[in-house]
Design a protein around this motif. Structure first.
Motif, mmCIF file in Angstrom:
data_model
loop_
_atom_site.group_PDB
_atom_site.id
_atom_site.type_symbol
_atom_site.label_atom_id
_atom_site.label_comp_id
_atom_site.label_asym_id
_atom_site.label_seq_id
_atom_site.Cartn_x
_atom_site.Cartn_y
_atom_site.Cartn_z
ATOM 1 N N GLU A 60 0.803 -1.224 0.000
ATOM 2 C CA GLU A 60 0.000 0.000 0.000
ATOM 3 C C GLU A 60 0.835 1.273 0.000
ATOM 4 O OE1 GLU A 60 -3.063 -0.130 3.034
ATOM 5 O OE2 GLU A 60 -3.029 -2.328 2.997
ATOM 6 N N GLY A 61 2.137 1.161 0.242
ATOM 7 C CA GLY A 61 2.989 2.334 0.214
ATOM 8 C C GLY A 61 3.253 2.891 1.604
ATOM 9 N N PRO A 62 3.984 4.024 1.690
ATOM 10 C CA PRO A 62 4.410 4.590 2.975
ATOM 11 C C PRO A 62 3.227 4.898 3.883
ATOM 12 C CG PRO A 62 5.544 5.664 1.147
ATOM 13 C CD PRO A 62 4.481 4.811 0.543
ATOM 14 N N MET A 63 3.419 4.658 5.181
ATOM 15 C CA MET A 63 2.369 4.894 6.165
ATOM 16 C C MET A 63 2.983 5.395 7.469
ATOM 17 S SD MET A 63 -0.236 1.672 5.976
ATOM 18 C CE MET A 63 -0.987 1.120 4.439
ATOM 19 N N ALA A 64 2.181 6.161 8.194
ATOM 20 C CA ALA A 64 2.488 6.518 9.568
ATOM 21 C C ALA A 64 1.709 5.598 10.496
ATOM 22 C CB ALA A 64 2.118 7.972 9.834
ATOM 23 N N ALA A 65 2.062 5.616 11.778
ATOM 24 C CA ALA A 65 1.336 4.788 12.743
ATOM 25 C C ALA A 65 -0.143 5.132 12.762
ATOM 26 C CB ALA A 65 1.948 4.959 14.127
ATOM 27 N N SER A 66 -0.473 6.417 12.599
ATOM 28 C CA SER A 66 -1.882 6.823 12.636
ATOM 29 C C SER A 66 -2.662 6.267 11.456
ATOM 30 C CB SER A 66 -1.988 8.347 12.669
ATOM 31 O OG SER A 66 -1.371 8.928 11.535
ATOM 32 N N ASP A 67 -1.977 5.961 10.347
ATOM 33 C CA ASP A 67 -2.655 5.347 9.203
ATOM 34 C C ASP A 67 -3.077 3.910 9.497
ATOM 35 O OD1 ASP A 67 -2.269 7.624 7.584
ATOM 36 O OD2 ASP A 67 -0.232 6.977 7.115
ATOM 37 N N LEU A 68 -2.449 3.338 10.510
ATOM 38 C CA LEU A 68 -2.759 1.958 10.894
ATOM 39 C C LEU A 68 -3.763 1.906 12.032
ATOM 40 C CD1 LEU A 68 0.867 0.599 10.685
ATOM 41 C CD2 LEU A 68 -1.001 0.042 9.132
ATOM 42 N N GLY A 69 -4.338 3.069 12.340
ATOM 43 C CA GLY A 69 -5.418 3.088 13.313
ATOM 44 C C GLY A 69 -5.017 3.454 14.714
ATOM 45 N N SER A 70 -3.777 3.964 14.930
ATOM 46 C CA SER A 70 -3.386 4.302 16.299
ATOM 47 C C SER A 70 -4.088 5.553 16.785
ATOM 48 C CB SER A 70 -1.876 4.515 16.381
ATOM 49 O OG SER A 70 -1.517 5.800 15.893
ATOM 50 N N GLY A 71 -4.245 6.535 15.887
ATOM 51 C CA GLY A 71 -4.876 7.786 16.285
ATOM 52 C C GLY A 71 -4.056 8.610 17.245
ATOM 53 N N ARG A 72 -2.807 8.188 17.505
ATOM 54 C CA ARG A 72 -1.970 8.902 18.468
ATOM 55 C C ARG A 72 -0.576 9.076 17.885
ATOM 56 N NH1 ARG A 72 -2.468 5.529 23.904
ATOM 57 N NH2 ARG A 72 -2.045 3.861 22.422
ATOM 58 N N TRP B 157 4.917 11.550 20.520
ATOM 59 C CA TRP B 157 6.274 11.020 20.697
ATOM 60 C C TRP B 157 6.287 9.813 21.632
ATOM 61 C CZ3 TRP B 157 10.576 11.554 18.095
ATOM 62 C CH2 TRP B 157 11.817 11.337 18.691
ATOM 63 N N TRP B 158 5.521 9.863 22.710
ATOM 64 C CA TRP B 158 5.620 8.825 23.733
ATOM 65 C C TRP B 158 4.415 7.893 23.802
ATOM 66 C CZ3 TRP B 158 10.290 8.148 24.842
ATOM 67 C CH2 TRP B 158 11.179 9.214 24.984
ATOM 68 N N GLU B 159 3.231 8.346 23.462
ATOM 69 C CA GLU B 159 2.041 7.517 23.642
ATOM 70 C C GLU B 159 1.896 6.567 22.459
ATOM 71 O OE1 GLU B 159 -1.496 9.559 24.761
ATOM 72 O OE2 GLU B 159 -0.415 11.067 25.889
ATOM 73 N N TRP B 160 2.640 5.472 22.507
ATOM 74 C CA TRP B 160 2.717 4.569 21.376
ATOM 75 C C TRP B 160 1.593 3.538 21.416
ATOM 76 C CZ3 TRP B 160 8.569 3.012 20.581
ATOM 77 C CH2 TRP B 160 9.281 4.152 20.226
ATOM 78 N N SER B 161 0.951 3.356 20.274
ATOM 79 C CA SER B 161 -0.012 2.276 20.107
ATOM 80 C C SER B 161 0.734 0.976 19.817
ATOM 81 C CB SER B 161 -0.935 2.599 18.936
ATOM 82 O OG SER B 161 -0.187 2.572 17.726
ATOM 83 N N GLU B 162 0.006 -0.120 19.770
ATOM 84 C CA GLU B 162 0.616 -1.402 19.406
ATOM 85 C C GLU B 162 1.207 -1.346 18.000
ATOM 86 O OE1 GLU B 162 0.478 -4.686 21.527
ATOM 87 O OE2 GLU B 162 0.837 -2.787 22.566
ATOM 88 N N ALA B 163 0.490 -0.700 17.076
ATOM 89 C CA ALA B 163 0.994 -0.582 15.708
ATOM 90 C C ALA B 163 2.283 0.231 15.678
ATOM 91 C CB ALA B 163 -0.058 0.059 14.810
ATOM 92 N N LYS B 164 2.346 1.298 16.475
ATOM 93 C CA LYS B 164 3.543 2.124 16.536
ATOM 94 C C LYS B 164 4.723 1.324 17.082
ATOM 95 C CE LYS B 164 6.130 5.892 16.865
ATOM 96 N NZ LYS B 164 6.767 6.527 15.689
ATOM 97 N N VAL B 165 4.500 0.532 18.112
ATOM 98 C CA VAL B 165 5.579 -0.283 18.673
ATOM 99 C C VAL B 165 6.083 -1.274 17.634
ATOM 100 C CG1 VAL B 165 6.229 -1.914 20.482
ATOM 101 C CG2 VAL B 165 4.718 0.004 21.026
ATOM 102 N N ALA B 166 5.164 -1.898 16.912
ATOM 103 C CA ALA B 166 5.577 -2.842 15.867
ATOM 104 C C ALA B 166 6.376 -2.127 14.776
ATOM 105 C CB ALA B 166 4.350 -3.516 15.263
ATOM 106 N N LEU B 167 5.918 -0.952 14.377
ATOM 107 C CA LEU B 167 6.653 -0.176 13.374
ATOM 108 C C LEU B 167 8.043 0.196 13.869
ATOM 109 C CD1 LEU B 167 3.819 2.137 12.048
ATOM 110 C CD2 LEU B 167 5.232 0.632 10.626
ATOM 111 N N GLU B 168 8.137 0.553 15.144
ATOM 112 C CA GLU B 168 9.438 0.932 15.686
ATOM 113 C C GLU B 168 10.376 -0.268 15.762
ATOM 114 O OE1 GLU B 168 10.970 3.958 16.588
ATOM 115 O OE2 GLU B 168 9.342 4.572 15.250
ATOM 116 N N TRP B 169 9.829 -1.468 16.015
ATOM 117 C CA TRP B 169 10.694 -2.648 15.945
ATOM 118 C C TRP B 169 11.165 -2.868 14.509
ATOM 119 C CZ3 TRP B 169 9.985 -7.357 13.336
ATOM 120 C CH2 TRP B 169 11.039 -8.259 13.517
#
Length: 394
Positions: free
Chosen positions: A142-154, A157-169
């Motif tokens: 699907e191309g480049p995405m931010a964490a919020s595109d995956l449904g985090s809504g946050r 910098w610090w309030e990481w969703s599960e999707a954000k944590v996975a992206l950061e790994w």
């Protein structure tokens, strides 16, 4: 053992020269000036605080003066032909020259095995790996995405969703990198092979020992003269790996052991300049590599510096976002600054002059504040509301 001794004043000048101070600022800063500054420093630390300007913009301003920030943005997040930098964890989150990417693959490999990164990330190297790979497939398809595109809504910098944590790994492990940043600061991820040039990715991966040696050498070049802990801290390396790299660099003649009175054992890079004088004026970000290692700043300048962003307001000694002021080869003041973009004002909350501040400090500081005002596109300077002539314990 070393037969060579260097006085603290010369050691201070060596450190300043290695960091790019002591040469005349260019009248007009171009892409080459910026590239040489970034190559000299090895990295620009990224931080989310934007009370004055994002941290990664400030080191170049401190050394070059006013420059077009889009030069840095294009080098970091521009079109493929413009890109000269990439984002990764180095000292902290950092912008680094592309040629350092192979030397950091060992860290990516450790993260991929679950041996590096925050504990919350490491589960994605193991039992939750499938979830991270599913996100990687979405990016691929699907191309480049931010964490919020995956449904985090946050996107913070610090309030990481599960999707954000996975992206950061995935980011730590080298599967993805930063394509660009959008809105206030949100990282947009893409597959590494679609961002980093093939000419870089096709370079062979050095062994861990060779990579550590290269990173320690880069640290030594950027610092000029340094102790082992300072060489280790620059790229946040391990103690045994740094010890081994330093020994090998000494043996090959790249580093020279040197004694500085009052210092632990130190090492001088063979290409370090030994200037007789440093002429410089600069406001330094809290995350500038000249001062980020607080024990080193105290040893070099007799300047005890702590960032007080996370200190309750009534307990702060010097202010919220305080920049040390360099004049000549001394840190002579600290200035609490804020860019009030709504009013177009550079707000000088307080100036704290050091006990040994030189004659002419205020005039030189006023000139640097005016330069910063213009660079930030602000129309006025307000303050200071407070000027202290004080010792550190006042």
């Amino acid at each position: 053992m070393t037969d060579r001794t260097m006085g603290p004043a010369l050691a201070r000048r060596v450190a300043l020269a290695a960091q790019g101070f002591g040469t005349a600022r260019p009248a007009n800063v171009d892409r080459g000036h910026l590239a040489r500054t970034i190559a000299r420093l090895g990295l620009h630390q990224i931080d989310s605080v934007n009370v004055l300007a994002r941290a990664h913009y400030l080191p170049a301003f401190s050394r070059l003066g006013a420059y077009d920030r889009t030069l840095l943005e294009r080098a970091a997040w521009g079109r493929p032909g413009e890109r000269r930098l990439f984002e990764y964890w180095a000292h902290e989150a950092s912008l680094l020259p592309l040629d350092l990417q192979p030397a950091l693959r060992w860290r990516m490999a450790r993260a991929e095995r679950g041996e590096a990164g925050y504990r919350s990330m490491r589960v994605f190297a193991g039992e939750r790996r499938g979830e991270a790979m599913a996100i990687l497939d979405r990016l691929r398809n699907e191309g480049p995405m931010a964490a919020s595109d995956l449904g985090s809504g946050r996107p913070g910098w610090w309030e990481w969703s599960e999707a954000k944590v996975a992206l950061e790994w995935l980011f730590y492990a080298g599967f993805v990198t930063t394509k660009t940043r959008r809105n206030s600061f949100e990282r947009v991820y893409d597959l590494t092979e679609r961002v980093i040039p093939a000419a870089i990715l096709d370079r062979p991966s050095p062994s861990e020992a060779d990579a550590h040696r290269a990173l320690v050498e880069r640290s030594a070049r950027a610092l000029g003269i340094a102790t082992k802990p300072e060489l280790r801290d620059y790229f946040r390396l391990g103690i045994p790996e740094t010890r081994r790299a330093v020994s090998e660099l000494v043996e090959e003649g790249t580093l020279e052991p040197i004694a500085v009175p009052g210092w632990p054992a130190a090492f001088l890079h063979r290409e370090a300049r030994l200037p007789r004088r440093i002429e410089a004026t600069a406001l330094l970000a809290p995350f500038d590599p000249l001062v980020w290692e607080r024990a080193r700043a105290e040893r070099l300048f007799g300047f005890r510096y702590r960032i007080e962003i996370y200190v309750p307001a009534h307990l702060r000694q010097h202010g919220y976002y305080v920049l040390p002021f360099l004049l000549g080869d001394r840190l002579v003041a600290r200035v609490d600054l804020k860019a009030d973009r709504a009013t177009g004002c550079l707000s000088v909350k307080a100036i704290h002059l050091e006990p040994d501040a030189l004659d002419g400090t205020r005039e030189a500081l006023d000139g640097e504040l005016e330069r910063m005002r213009g660079w930030l596109g602000l129309s006025t300077i307000e303050g200071p509301t407070r000027v202290d002539h004080e010792g550190l314990d006042a």
